[in-house]
Every structure is written in structure tokens, then in C-alpha cells.
Design an enzyme around this catalytic site. Structure first.
Site, PDB file in Angstrom:
ATOM      1  N   VAL A  65       0.887  -1.164   0.000  1.00 33.64           N
ATOM      2  CA  VAL A  65       0.000   0.000   0.000  1.00 33.64           C
ATOM      3  C   VAL A  65       0.924   1.212   0.000  1.00 33.64           C
ATOM      4  CG1 VAL A  65      -1.758   1.277   1.269  1.00 33.64           C
ATOM      5  CG2 VAL A  65      -1.861  -1.223   1.157  1.00 33.64           C
ATOM      6  N   GLU A 107       0.012  12.441  -1.418  1.00 36.91           N
ATOM      7  CA  GLU A 107       1.380  12.961  -1.441  1.00 36.91           C
ATOM      8  C   GLU A 107       1.830  13.469  -0.066  1.00 36.91           C
ATOM      9  OE1 GLU A 107       3.402  13.284  -4.394  1.00 36.91           O
ATOM     10  OE2 GLU A 107       4.949  13.895  -2.978  1.00 36.91           O
ATOM     11  N   ARG A 109       2.629  12.014   2.888  1.00 37.77           N
ATOM     12  CA  ARG A 109       1.807  11.497   3.992  1.00 37.77           C
ATOM     13  C   ARG A 109       0.490  12.284   4.124  1.00 37.77           C
ATOM     14  NH1 ARG A 109       6.895  11.267   6.803  1.00 37.77           N
ATOM     15  NH2 ARG A 109       6.239  13.018   8.112  1.00 37.77           N
ATOM     16  N   THR A 129      11.551  15.516   9.895  1.00 40.68           N
ATOM     17  CA  THR A 129      10.295  15.433   9.145  1.00 40.68           C
ATOM     18  C   THR A 129       9.062  15.648  10.031  1.00 40.68           C
ATOM     19  OG1 THR A 129       8.991  14.050   7.617  1.00 40.68           O
ATOM     20  CG2 THR A 129      10.257  12.873   9.297  1.00 40.68           C
ATOM     21  N   ASP A 141       0.818  12.658   9.954  1.00 31.74           N
ATOM     22  CA  ASP A 141       0.370  11.647   8.998  1.00 31.74           C
ATOM     23  C   ASP A 141      -1.126  11.811   8.770  1.00 31.74           C
ATOM     24  OD1 ASP A 141      -0.166   9.438   7.439  1.00 31.74           O
ATOM     25  OD2 ASP A 141       1.068   8.074   8.629  1.00 31.74           O
ATOM     26  N   ARG A 143      -2.814  10.429   6.150  1.00 34.38           N
ATOM     27  CA  ARG A 143      -3.272   9.485   5.127  1.00 34.38           C
ATOM     28  C   ARG A 143      -4.514   8.729   5.577  1.00 34.38           C
ATOM     29  NH1 ARG A 143       2.318   6.488   4.147  1.00 34.38           N
ATOM     30  NH2 ARG A 143       2.287   6.678   6.409  1.00 34.38           N
TER      31      ARG A 143
END
Ligand SMILES: [Zn+2]
Length: 209
Positions: A65, A107, A109, A129, A141, A143
Site C-alpha cells: 500500500v 502525497e 503522507r 520530518t 500523517d 493518510r
């Protein structure tokens, strides 16, 4: 089921419905895949899945994934390990003759390309990050993996062997109802430029490297 209780699944995100639009052949350096195009019903945002072999027979499917990383997947960036991971996953599927890559257009995360460039700019000034996203007021994050479940279900895939270094992704997919019967690491693409980034993913995001 390899859910690790110490790893909390990401908030189970809203159910984003997708509809299948079309399927074509996609010959690649790593053999011929079928490419399936999907659109989110509400927004029209597009996603794809690449499949090889018979994956709807109920046997666990070797699966990646993968969230879109324009810089890593298409522009050969060495700031991350996305491109080599995608290639290694395609290669592993070719070796098995059977598998699936769910490629989600999330894009950076989920923060989007321009915000990713903003975050990279801060990282050039010394942040990592996670710190950069926080400084920009963005989620670390964002997503949505319910999307992946919906695409896998369309393809009649319920049980997977997941290629990832991210135990959070295993927990999150399992929380959506996908059975992750095993995890296969993808330790590729390490270089001088992404050493610190991968260290942060290990230290702050629980990646197993
Ligand atoms: Zn990347």
C-alpha cells in the site's frame, strides 16, 4: 493477524467511497501488470491499483500500500526511500507472479506536494520530518487507509502479506478489516541524504529499519 497492541492504529478515518472506472495493461520493467483506475465518489480524486496474477482466489496476496511520492517515485529524490521501495515491491510481485500495489494519491503522507516542499524547506534548515510538519501546523500523517481497504475489497482481496517497514500501517489496515497475515520488510534505498530521515521514521514513527 499480526496486530501489535502497543501500536495504536491511526484514527479510523472517514469511509471514502471509491468507484472503479477502467482497467488496462501496464507493461513495466518488472513484468506486465493490470492497472485499475478508481475515483473517490465525493471528490473525483484518483487512485490506482496494479495487480498481477489471480488475486481473487482467497489466498493471501503479496501487497504494497504505497502513498504517492512524486519526488521519490518519479523524480529520483534521495530525500526518502519511496522510489526504491516501490520498485522493490514491483520486483517482489514479479518474482511471485502474483500480487497487488495499491497506489494512493496521498502525497507527503497526505499533506500535499506544496506543503511537502514547505516541509523540506524547513528540513533544509535543520528540522526533522516530524518537527517540520508540526511547525507548519500540519498533521504528521494525514493518510486515509480506509481507501486502501475499499480498493482491495473491490479487487476481492481480504487477506494480505503486507510489504512495509511501518507497523502503524499494519495496525491501521487491520483496524479497517483487512487481514494482514504477515509483514515483509522493504529495506532498500538507504543513502547518505536520507539517513537522518530514516532515523527519524525509526525513532518517532516506529518504523522497523
Ligand atoms: Zn518519498
Amino acid at each position: 493477524m499480526i496486530y501489535q497492541p502497543e501500536i495504536k492504529p491511526a484514527n479510523i478515518q472517514a469511509n471514502i467511497e471509491v468507484k472503479h472506472i477502467a482497467t488496462c495493461r501496464l507493461p513495466t520493467e518488472w513484468g506486465e501488470f493490470q492497472m485499475h483506475g478508481f475515483e473517490e465518489v465525493a471528490t473525483g480524486q484518483d487512485h490506482v491499483a496494479l495487480t498481477m496474477g489471480d488475486i481473487d482466489d482467497g489466498e493471501p496476496v503479496l501487497t504494497r500500500v504505497h502513498s504517492e511520492c512524486l519526488t521519490g517515485d518519479a523524480l529520483f529524490s534521495q530525500r526518502c526511500d519511496c522510489g526504491p521501495q516501490l520498485q522493490a515491491a514491483m520486483q517482489a510481485i514479479q518474482a511471485k507472479g502474483r500480487g497487488c500495489i495499491v497506489y494512493l494519491r496521498q502525497e507527503g503522507r497526505g499533506i500535499g506536494l506544496i506543503n511537502k516542499i514547505r516541509a523540506y524547506q524547513l528540513q533544509d534548515q535543520g528540522m526533522d520530518t516530524v518537527e517540520a510538519n508540526v511547525a507548519l501546523g500540519l498533521p504528521v500523517d494525514a493518510r486515509n487507509f480506509v481507501l486502501a481497504r475499499n480498493i482491495l475489497h473491490y479487487l476481492h482481496v481480504t487477506d494480505i502479506v503486507l510489504m512495509t517497514n511501518n507497523p502503524q500501517k499494519v495496525a491501521t489496515l487491520e483496524a479497517t478489516g483487512i487481514e494482514v497475515v504477515a509483514r515483509e520488510p522493504l529495506i532498500v534505498g538507504l543513502n547518505k541524504e536520507n539517513e537522518q530521515y530514516l532515523q527519524t521514521k525509526h525513532d518517532k514513527l516506529g518504523h522497523m529499519l
